[in-house]
Design a protein around this motif. Structure first.
Motif, mmCIF file in Angstrom:
data_model
loop_
_atom_site.group_PDB
_atom_site.id
_atom_site.type_symbol
_atom_site.label_atom_id
_atom_site.label_comp_id
_atom_site.label_asym_id
_atom_site.label_seq_id
_atom_site.Cartn_x
_atom_site.Cartn_y
_atom_site.Cartn_z
ATOM 1 N N ALA A 193 3.749 22.411 -4.569
ATOM 2 C CA ALA A 193 4.945 21.816 -4.389
ATOM 3 C C ALA A 193 5.705 22.532 -3.000
ATOM 4 O O ALA A 193 5.690 23.609 -3.177
ATOM 5 C CB ALA A 193 5.371 21.299 -5.089
ATOM 6 N N TYR A 252 -2.321 17.387 -4.230
ATOM 7 C CA TYR A 252 -1.574 16.393 -3.823
ATOM 8 C C TYR A 252 -2.185 15.172 -3.909
ATOM 9 O O TYR A 252 -3.431 15.105 -3.448
ATOM 10 C CB TYR A 252 -1.097 17.382 -2.371
ATOM 11 C CG TYR A 252 -0.396 15.451 -1.726
ATOM 12 C CD1 TYR A 252 0.637 15.281 -1.861
ATOM 13 C CD2 TYR A 252 -1.118 14.776 -0.679
ATOM 14 C CE1 TYR A 252 1.492 14.663 -0.815
ATOM 15 C CE2 TYR A 252 -1.351 13.432 -0.043
ATOM 16 C CZ TYR A 252 1.082 13.519 -0.148
ATOM 17 O OH TYR A 252 1.325 12.873 0.268
ATOM 18 N N TRP A 277 17.464 7.685 -1.564
ATOM 19 C CA TRP A 277 17.112 8.224 -2.789
ATOM 20 C C TRP A 277 17.622 7.796 -4.104
ATOM 21 O O TRP A 277 16.909 8.257 -4.978
ATOM 22 C CB TRP A 277 18.119 10.047 -2.614
ATOM 23 C CG TRP A 277 17.056 10.471 -1.533
ATOM 24 C CD1 TRP A 277 16.538 10.227 -0.452
ATOM 25 C CD2 TRP A 277 17.236 12.109 -1.109
ATOM 26 N NE1 TRP A 277 16.251 11.600 0.537
ATOM 27 C CE2 TRP A 277 16.795 12.559 0.231
ATOM 28 C CE3 TRP A 277 18.457 12.932 -1.912
ATOM 29 C CZ2 TRP A 277 16.869 13.605 0.440
ATOM 30 C CZ3 TRP A 277 18.554 14.537 -1.217
ATOM 31 C CH2 TRP A 277 17.988 14.393 0.080
ATOM 32 N N ASP A 321 7.144 14.525 -8.319
ATOM 33 C CA ASP A 321 8.057 15.094 -8.266
ATOM 34 C C ASP A 321 9.374 14.120 -7.235
ATOM 35 O O ASP A 321 8.323 13.547 -6.166
ATOM 36 C CB ASP A 321 7.095 16.085 -7.374
ATOM 37 C CG ASP A 321 8.678 17.394 -6.567
ATOM 38 O OD1 ASP A 321 9.757 17.346 -7.279
ATOM 39 O OD2 ASP A 321 8.174 18.416 -5.758
ATOM 40 N N SER A 324 2.592 10.309 -1.064
ATOM 41 C CA SER A 324 4.382 10.366 -1.000
ATOM 42 C C SER A 324 4.072 9.475 -0.628
ATOM 43 O O SER A 324 4.044 8.447 -0.354
ATOM 44 C CB SER A 324 4.413 11.486 0.107
ATOM 45 O OG SER A 324 4.257 12.760 -0.035
ATOM 46 N N THR A 356 13.296 16.939 0.329
ATOM 47 C CA THR A 356 11.927 16.675 -0.657
ATOM 48 C C THR A 356 12.516 15.327 -0.450
ATOM 49 O O THR A 356 13.430 14.806 -1.773
ATOM 50 C CB THR A 356 11.736 16.769 -1.961
ATOM 51 O OG1 THR A 356 11.285 18.357 -1.866
ATOM 52 C CG2 THR A 356 10.489 15.796 -2.620
ATOM 53 N N HIS A 382 7.817 6.791 0.331
ATOM 54 C CA HIS A 382 9.043 6.759 -0.102
ATOM 55 C C HIS A 382 9.847 4.961 0.429
ATOM 56 O O HIS A 382 10.958 4.766 0.662
ATOM 57 C CB HIS A 382 9.912 7.307 2.161
ATOM 58 C CG HIS A 382 10.951 6.636 1.882
ATOM 59 N ND1 HIS A 382 11.731 6.053 2.911
ATOM 60 C CD2 HIS A 382 11.699 8.020 2.597
ATOM 61 C CE1 HIS A 382 12.709 6.749 3.054
ATOM 62 N NE2 HIS A 382 12.666 7.983 3.192
ATOM 63 N N THR A 438 10.812 11.838 -0.033
ATOM 64 C CA THR A 438 9.756 11.311 -0.947
ATOM 65 C C THR A 438 9.729 11.576 -2.493
ATOM 66 O O THR A 438 9.623 12.440 -3.189
ATOM 67 C CB THR A 438 8.610 11.007 -0.465
ATOM 68 O OG1 THR A 438 8.206 12.264 -0.287
ATOM 69 C CG2 THR A 438 9.044 11.146 0.685
ATOM 70 N N ILE A 439 9.036 10.890 -3.663
ATOM 71 C CA ILE A 439 8.235 10.626 -4.493
ATOM 72 C C ILE A 439 7.280 11.286 -3.833
ATOM 73 O O ILE A 439 6.180 10.436 -3.634
ATOM 74 C CB ILE A 439 8.234 9.471 -5.178
ATOM 75 C CG1 ILE A 439 9.632 9.424 -5.768
ATOM 76 C CG2 ILE A 439 7.719 9.884 -6.481
ATOM 77 C CD1 ILE A 439 10.425 8.289 -6.204
ATOM 78 N N ASN A 440 7.194 12.172 -4.700
ATOM 79 C CA ASN A 440 5.846 12.689 -4.881
ATOM 80 C C ASN A 440 4.131 12.672 -5.890
ATOM 81 O O ASN A 440 4.778 13.220 -6.690
ATOM 82 C CB ASN A 440 5.592 14.183 -4.039
ATOM 83 C CG ASN A 440 6.909 14.228 -2.447
ATOM 84 O OD1 ASN A 440 5.617 13.950 -1.470
ATOM 85 N ND2 ASN A 440 7.139 15.317 -2.429
ATOM 86 N N SER A 463 10.645 22.048 -6.990
ATOM 87 C CA SER A 463 9.383 22.786 -6.307
ATOM 88 C C SER A 463 8.712 23.962 -7.149
ATOM 89 O O SER A 463 7.789 24.035 -6.995
ATOM 90 C CB SER A 463 9.731 22.932 -5.466
ATOM 91 O OG SER A 463 10.014 21.599 -4.695
ATOM 92 N N PRO A 496 12.550 12.819 -5.765
ATOM 93 C CA PRO A 496 13.732 13.858 -4.905
ATOM 94 C C PRO A 496 14.922 14.378 -5.547
ATOM 95 O O PRO A 496 15.673 13.957 -6.517
ATOM 96 C CB PRO A 496 14.298 12.408 -3.528
ATOM 97 C CG PRO A 496 12.879 11.381 -3.884
ATOM 98 C CD PRO A 496 12.470 11.924 -5.378
#
Length: 199
Positions: free
Chosen positions: A51, A9, A93, A76, A12, A60, A14, A62-64, A38, A78
């Motif tokens: 994930a 990770y 989103w 990843d 994240s 989800t 937003h 946020t963009i991870n 995920s 949303p």
């Protein structure tokens, strides 16, 4: 240890203003909130909890970013289309996903995750329209393939191929995938590595 197993990770986001530096190579994952996105990322990386998998779709928000190695990321996005999410959050989103797809020069391709039993719905079509102007590579994972009988698989494949031809003029490849049995994991990894290696 493979490149995928080294995934960690990273961050994240937003707000598009907080995206990391726009260099290197990224492959993004998009799909409806209940498509198994995920779980697919976890299967591809061999990491059970990389994930977040929730029993409640739409979590989800946020963009991870997950780092594979220096300047290489799995991203990843949303999940979309979950009715119980507030309208304002849905708009956010949509803005966040759109801004990412349109602005990321590092983005090499988009993995679109679809439940094999309900593939190429209206929101999937909208997503594919977003990526057309950029000419991005696209690959569809028809997930939960283990839930289909041989007859259902044949019908689902034919229907998905027809939809892909109609919506993307055949520019989007597809395959069956199961995070439960591991079906299609090596094939999908091959697609991702090829994209990440592209100059």
């Amino acid at each position: 240890m493979s490149t995928f197993q080294r995934a960690t990770y990273a961050m994240s986001v937003h707000d598009p203003a907080l995206f990391p530096p726009n260099d290197g190579s990224e492959v993004a994952f998009a799909g409806r909130s209940n498509s198994g996105k995920s779980s697919a990322i976890n299967a591809l990386t061999g990491r059970r909890r990389l994930a977040h998998v929730s029993k409640t779709p739409g979590r989800t928000q946020t963009i991870n970013f997950f780092s594979l190695e220096e300047h290489r990321f799995l991203v990843d996005l949303p999940g979309y289309g979950y009715a119980a999410v507030a309208t304002g959050e849905k708009r956010h989103w949509k803005m966040l996903i759109g801004a990412y797809i349109q602005s990321r020069l590092a983005l090499r391709g988009l993995i679109v995750v679809m439940d094999a039993r309900h593939a190429f719905g209206p929101l999937d079509g909208q997503l594919l329209e977003w990526i057309k102007p950029r000419g991005l590579a696209c690959h569809v994972l028809l997930t939960k393939a283990d839930k289909l009988s041989a007859r259902e698989r044949s019908a689902a494949r034919l229907e998905a191929e027809r939809a892909a031809q109609r919506l993307t003029a055949g520019s989007c490849s597809l395959q069956f995938f199961s995070s439960k049995t591991g079906e299609g994991v090596d094939t999908a990894r091959g697609v991702i590595v090829r994209w990440l290696d592209a100059k």
